[in-house]
Design an enzyme around this catalytic site. Structure first.
Site, short mmCIF file in Angstrom:
data_model
loop_
_atom_site.label_atom_id
_atom_site.label_comp_id
_atom_site.label_asym_id
_atom_site.label_seq_id
_atom_site.Cartn_x
_atom_site.Cartn_y
_atom_site.Cartn_z
CG HIS A 169 -2.17 -0.66 1.17
ND1 HIS A 169 -2.82 -1.15 2.28
CD2 HIS A 169 -2.98 -0.96 0.13
CE1 HIS A 169 -3.96 -1.71 1.93
NE2 HIS A 169 -4.07 -1.62 0.62
CB CYS A 263 -2.72 0.42 8.78
SG CYS A 263 -1.62 0.13 7.38
#
Length: 270
Positions: A169, A263
């Site tokens: 990511h 996150c």
């Protein structure tokens, strides 16, 4: 003399890790033979929330759902800009039900919410900075989702290709220091994407692979204070030299699933 950095109050959405576990493997960090200490994970998450509130930020929570162990990673649920929500469509089947839970939360809170047609994992791959949306691709979010987000927000998206599976990511390889600048690890990106970052952010803070692998770039900045992994010692020193205030928060249990502070944190803008 480093610049005087000015913080801005933020609003964050989080999810209690009541059901957090590593029960499947969808990135290189996840190992089924390395169990999560659930009590420690909960204590670490509480320390993150306390840190945000101690800095004057607002923290909302969404109710966790049994059977969705990665729901704690709230950043992946959406990108929120100017009070509009661009939701998620997860790549992995195990995470796909999370999208509807988060979308329902935003709709109930009164936000205009769009569910994308393309695979998209929210702030995992979208980083607003400098009047742009930096948009990662290569492992999860697709280029079609970049285009869809640009049409929805009317904000230019800049595609960046990730090439190292440990940085699956964008938010594992780059974070916004403030409204104009970023920190990143060049080795996570394709040569062309590195060139784009060098052109857009000539004053960027460049992190080492060691600090990036310690989840140092999965950080959250309010423009002055930076919630950062304590293991990223080199990055912490760089931040302090550049006038930022590092706030180390240990989230090591979440590293087992490939996540850190960012996150666990969805920013609600507007």
């Amino acid at each position: 003399m480093p610049s005087v950095r000015v913080p801005r109050p933020r609003r964050y959405l989080t999810c209690e890790p009541r059901h957090f576990a590593v029960s499947y493997a969808i990135n290189p960090w996840m190992r089924l033979d390395e169990p999560v200490d659930t009590a420690l994970a909960h204590a670490q998450w509480e320390s993150l929330v306390r840190a945000y509130r101690g800095l004057g930020h607002t923290v909302d929570t969404v109710q966790p759902v049994a059977g969705l162990p990665d729901m704690v990673f709230a950043a992946n649920a959406a990108l929120v800009l100017e009070g509009k929500v661009f939701g998620s469509r997860f790549h992995a089947a195990q995470r796909q039900p999370e999208a509807g839970v988060y979308a329902a939360w935003f709709k109930e809170a009164g936000y205009e919410t769009h569910i994308p047609d393309a695979v998209c994992e929210g702030e995992g791959d979208f980083v607003p900075v400098g009047g742009l949306v930096l948009a990662g691709t290569g492992f999860r979010t697709t280029v079609a989702a970049h285009q869809e987000a640009q049409e929805f927000f009317g904000v230019p998206t800049v595609g960046l290709r990730l090439v190292d599976p440990y940085f699956y990511h964008l938010d594992t390889a780059l974070f916004a220091l403030d409204d104009e600048n970023v920190a990143y690890y060049p080795g996570a990106f394709s040569p062309g994407s590195r060139g784009v970052l060098e052109r857009l952010f000539p004053q960027a803070l460049i992190a080492s692979r060691e600090d990036a692998m310690a989840f140092g770039l999965n950080s959250v900045s309010d423009g002055r204070h930076v919630i950062v992994a304590p293991e990223a010692v080199g990055l912490i020193g760089q931040l302090a030299r550049d006038g930022y205030v590092p706030v180390p928060v240990d989230l090591s249990e979440f590293h087992k699933a490939g996540g850190g502070a960012k996150c666990c944190t969805q920013e609600i803008r507007g």
